[in-house]
Write a protein that holds these residues in place. Structure first.
Motif, mmCIF file in Angstrom:
data_model
loop_
_atom_site.group_PDB
_atom_site.id
_atom_site.type_symbol
_atom_site.label_atom_id
_atom_site.label_comp_id
_atom_site.label_asym_id
_atom_site.label_seq_id
_atom_site.Cartn_x
_atom_site.Cartn_y
_atom_site.Cartn_z
ATOM 1 N N ALA A 20 -36.361 -40.082 -44.800
ATOM 2 C CA ALA A 20 -37.574 -40.394 -45.551
ATOM 3 C C ALA A 20 -38.343 -39.122 -45.898
ATOM 4 C CB ALA A 20 -38.450 -41.348 -44.746
ATOM 5 N N ILE A 21 -38.392 -38.170 -44.967
ATOM 6 C CA ILE A 21 -39.066 -36.895 -45.234
ATOM 7 C C ILE A 21 -38.377 -36.156 -46.378
ATOM 8 C CG2 ILE A 21 -39.535 -34.604 -44.272
ATOM 9 C CD1 ILE A 21 -40.010 -35.968 -41.574
ATOM 10 N N CYS A 22 -37.049 -36.180 -46.377
ATOM 11 C CA CYS A 22 -36.308 -35.537 -47.468
ATOM 12 C C CYS A 22 -36.647 -36.172 -48.813
ATOM 13 C CB CYS A 22 -34.805 -35.625 -47.209
ATOM 14 S SG CYS A 22 -34.226 -34.617 -45.811
ATOM 15 N N ILE B 2 -39.438 -37.718 -49.628
ATOM 16 C CA ILE B 2 -40.815 -37.352 -49.980
ATOM 17 C C ILE B 2 -40.877 -35.939 -50.532
ATOM 18 C CG2 ILE B 2 -43.098 -36.873 -49.014
ATOM 19 C CD1 ILE B 2 -42.601 -39.211 -47.064
ATOM 20 N N GLU B 3 -40.174 -35.004 -49.889
ATOM 21 C CA GLU B 3 -40.206 -33.618 -50.353
ATOM 22 C C GLU B 3 -39.552 -33.495 -51.735
ATOM 23 O OE1 GLU B 3 -41.763 -31.065 -48.968
ATOM 24 O OE2 GLU B 3 -42.512 -32.500 -47.482
ATOM 25 N N LEU B 4 -38.473 -34.221 -51.947
ATOM 26 C CA LEU B 4 -37.856 -34.223 -53.277
ATOM 27 C C LEU B 4 -38.817 -34.773 -54.321
ATOM 28 C CD1 LEU B 4 -34.248 -35.448 -52.396
ATOM 29 C CD2 LEU B 4 -34.813 -33.261 -53.476
ATOM 30 N N SER B 5 -39.499 -35.855 -53.979
ATOM 31 C CA SER B 5 -40.438 -36.483 -54.918
ATOM 32 C C SER B 5 -41.579 -35.535 -55.256
ATOM 33 C CB SER B 5 -40.989 -37.777 -54.320
ATOM 34 O OG SER B 5 -39.943 -38.687 -54.038
ATOM 35 N N GLY C 267 -33.369 -26.383 -44.733
ATOM 36 C CA GLY C 267 -32.387 -25.319 -44.576
ATOM 37 C C GLY C 267 -31.372 -25.223 -45.695
ATOM 38 N N PHE C 268 -31.457 -26.131 -46.663
ATOM 39 C CA PHE C 268 -30.528 -26.116 -47.794
ATOM 40 C C PHE C 268 -31.301 -25.848 -49.085
ATOM 41 C CE2 PHE C 268 -28.560 -28.794 -44.598
ATOM 42 C CZ PHE C 268 -27.250 -28.327 -44.576
ATOM 43 N N THR C 269 -30.654 -25.209 -50.032
ATOM 44 C CA THR C 269 -31.229 -25.009 -51.361
ATOM 45 C C THR C 269 -30.713 -26.111 -52.275
ATOM 46 O OG1 THR C 269 -31.300 -22.610 -51.040
ATOM 47 C CG2 THR C 269 -31.459 -23.438 -53.306
ATOM 48 N N VAL C 270 -31.650 -26.922 -52.800
ATOM 49 C CA VAL C 270 -31.257 -28.089 -53.584
ATOM 50 C C VAL C 270 -31.982 -28.068 -54.924
ATOM 51 C CG1 VAL C 270 -30.803 -29.482 -51.527
ATOM 52 C CG2 VAL C 270 -33.066 -29.528 -52.577
ATOM 53 N N ASN C 271 -31.485 -28.912 -55.820
ATOM 54 C CA ASN C 271 -32.083 -29.092 -57.143
ATOM 55 C C ASN C 271 -32.516 -30.551 -57.267
ATOM 56 O OD1 ASN C 271 -32.669 -29.419 -59.881
ATOM 57 N ND2 ASN C 271 -31.133 -27.927 -60.516
ATOM 58 N N ALA C 272 -33.832 -30.776 -57.428
ATOM 59 C CA ALA C 272 -34.363 -32.137 -57.443
ATOM 60 C C ALA C 272 -34.007 -32.907 -58.693
ATOM 61 C CB ALA C 272 -35.890 -32.095 -57.284
ATOM 62 N N THR D 9 -30.919 -33.146 -59.854
ATOM 63 C CA THR D 9 -29.548 -33.647 -59.713
ATOM 64 C C THR D 9 -29.538 -34.848 -58.783
ATOM 65 O OG1 THR D 9 -29.095 -32.127 -57.884
ATOM 66 C CG2 THR D 9 -28.604 -31.349 -60.103
ATOM 67 N N ALA D 10 -28.496 -35.668 -58.889
ATOM 68 C CA ALA D 10 -28.455 -36.930 -58.155
ATOM 69 C C ALA D 10 -28.076 -36.761 -56.690
ATOM 70 C CB ALA D 10 -27.464 -37.884 -58.834
ATOM 71 N N LEU D 11 -27.273 -35.749 -56.372
ATOM 72 C CA LEU D 11 -26.735 -35.638 -55.017
ATOM 73 C C LEU D 11 -27.805 -35.561 -53.923
ATOM 74 C CD1 LEU D 11 -24.250 -35.430 -53.240
ATOM 75 C CD2 LEU D 11 -24.260 -32.944 -53.611
ATOM 76 N N PRO D 12 -28.835 -34.707 -54.039
ATOM 77 C CA PRO D 12 -29.840 -34.666 -52.966
ATOM 78 C C PRO D 12 -30.554 -35.995 -52.762
ATOM 79 C CG PRO D 12 -30.045 -32.756 -54.406
ATOM 80 C CD PRO D 12 -29.097 -33.701 -55.072
#
Length: 424
Positions: free
Chosen positions: A354-356, A358-361, A378-383, A385-388
């Motif tokens: 759930a925290i992940c 919220i941070e993506l949102s 700890g990971f570099t993600v792109n909000a 894209t669908a995968l995260p």
């Protein structure tokens, strides 16, 4: 008879262990968190504990929900600051620094008597709305009357220039922290003893059934008024300590945010337990300082934590621990400890997911460039894209699903089987 006496003595010792353990822990903490920021944070925790205990005199003991308790905290701080500035202007002659919090307490009591004389005549929603209006009135006044409140910049003082009763150098943050601890311990003892007086018992009676309290000869309005004034006094004491710690006071001290924070801390810790507001105040202080450094969504997390406590654990965090302790002591954990730990682990996994989300949102909807990569756990993600999103939602659904639809029924069956076996 001897066995019962020994058991009673052991029970009394267990009941008073916090009065020994907590002060010892408070003395040791500066040796562990010895940075300037860490010691200042510890001082703020001590101040928040006094403030929360004073608020619980209203909410937990008397059943008065106040949305403006910061008025007495802030006004106590302002009056204490004026006295400190007078001492500074006099070249360090005058009231010792150790007694400055008493000035804040006297100011809190004074304003508590004035505002309480009409606000406690009604309880419930009416009282809550009156305190909300008073809070807004005082906060707006703090921006209008700059001679007393200092305007938006606030007022500054110098604690080092004030004399000390014991010749202590308060230029050291550690010495200031120990002063806060001393006053916090004094305040906690007095508030605890007040709960054991006839006034404390009648406050509980007025909270539970004011008509019955009036029937046996007590005036609920008078009881509320005395509790209100005393709560304001201790809030002013906390405000005076804040002036010593931060050497500044501004309009935020009397604002709605300050009133909201003390409400959050008190309720999250548990209003039905004396130690509850202490735990809640310390937790909220740490989270407010730490979360704001890591995430823009820290206010949202506060709100979600408060809603979760209100909906699923109205007894607060201390109430949860106490309930589980009683269950364990009664043998309720026997044969199902593994299931309970499994549910706890699954719940933590769900919260992580759930925290992940919220941070993506927050990054997607609030950043200037949602497609810019950012750090998440700890990971570099792109909000964009669908995968995260899929992974985050998946972790949340799996965690909460295992807890609610697998662990909870399994625990219920195990408890039912144990109960039937005991009855047989």
């Amino acid at each position: 008879m001897a066995t019962n006496t020994a058991a009673g003595g052991a029970s009394n010792l267990l009941r008073f262990w916090p009065w020994v353990v907590i002060p010892l822990l408070a003395l040791i903490l500066p040796q562990i968190f010895d940075s300037r920021h860490g010691i200042t944070l510890l001082s703020h925790m001590g101040i928040a504990i006094i403030f929360a205990l004073s608020y619980n005199m209203l909410l937990g003991n008397t059943g008065l929900l106040s949305f403006g308790h910061a008025v007495y905290y802030g006004l106590g701080a302002y009056v204490a600051m004026h006295v400190l500035r007078m001492v500074n202007d006099a070249g360090g002659e005058g009231l010792p620094l150790e007694l400055i919090p008493v000035v804040g307490a006297a100011a809190g009591l004074f304003f508590g008597v004035i505002f309480g004389s009409f606000s406690v005549r009604r309880a419930g929603v009416v009282f809550a709305m009156i305190t909300l209006g008073l809070g807004a009135l005082v906060h707006s006044s703090s921006l209008m009357f700059s001679d007393f409140f200092g305007g938006e910049a606030g007022l500054f003082g110098n604690r080092v220039a004030a004399p000390s009763l014991f010749g202590v150098d308060y230029g050291s943050n550690t010495n200031t922290y120990y002063l806060v601890v001393a006053w916090a311990l004094i305040a906690a003892i007095f508030i605890y003893l007040l709960r054991k007086t006839p006034l404390g018992w009648m406050a509980n009676a007025v909270r539970d059934n004011p008509e019955r309290a009036q029937f046996v000869g007590y005036n609920p309005t008078i009881v509320r008024f005395i509790q209100f004034a005393l709560a304001a006094m201790f809030a002013g004491l906390a405000g005076g300590l804040f002036v010593i710690t931060d050497e500044i006071v501004n309009d935020e001290s009397v604002g709605q945010i300050q009133s909201g924070i003390v409400l959050l801390g008190t309720y999250i810790g548990g209003i039905g337990y004396f130690i509850g507001p202490m735990v809640g105040a310390a937790l909220v202080t740490v989270l407010e300082s730490s979360l704001s450094s890591y995430t823009e969504a820290w206010v949202l997390y506060f709100g979600l934590l408060f809603i979760s406590i209100v909906m699923f654990a109205p007894m607060g965090l201390v109430g949860i621990v106490h309930t589980q302790y009683l269950t364990w002591k009664a043998g309720g954990w026997k044969g199902n400890t593994g299931i309970r730990l499994y549910m706890l682990l699954a719940g933590l996994v769900g919260i992580f997911g759930a925290i992940c989300v919220i941070e993506l949102s927050y990054h997607y909807f609030r950043s200037w460039d949602p497609s810019a990569p950012f750090g998440l756990m700890g990971f570099t993600v792109n909000a964009t894209t669908a995968l995260p999103w899929l992974v985050s939602f998946g972790i949340a659904i799996i965690g909460f699903g295992l807890m609610l639809f697998h662990g909870k029924p399994m625990l219920a069956r195990r408890i039912s089987a144990t109960s039937e076996g005991g009855n047989a």
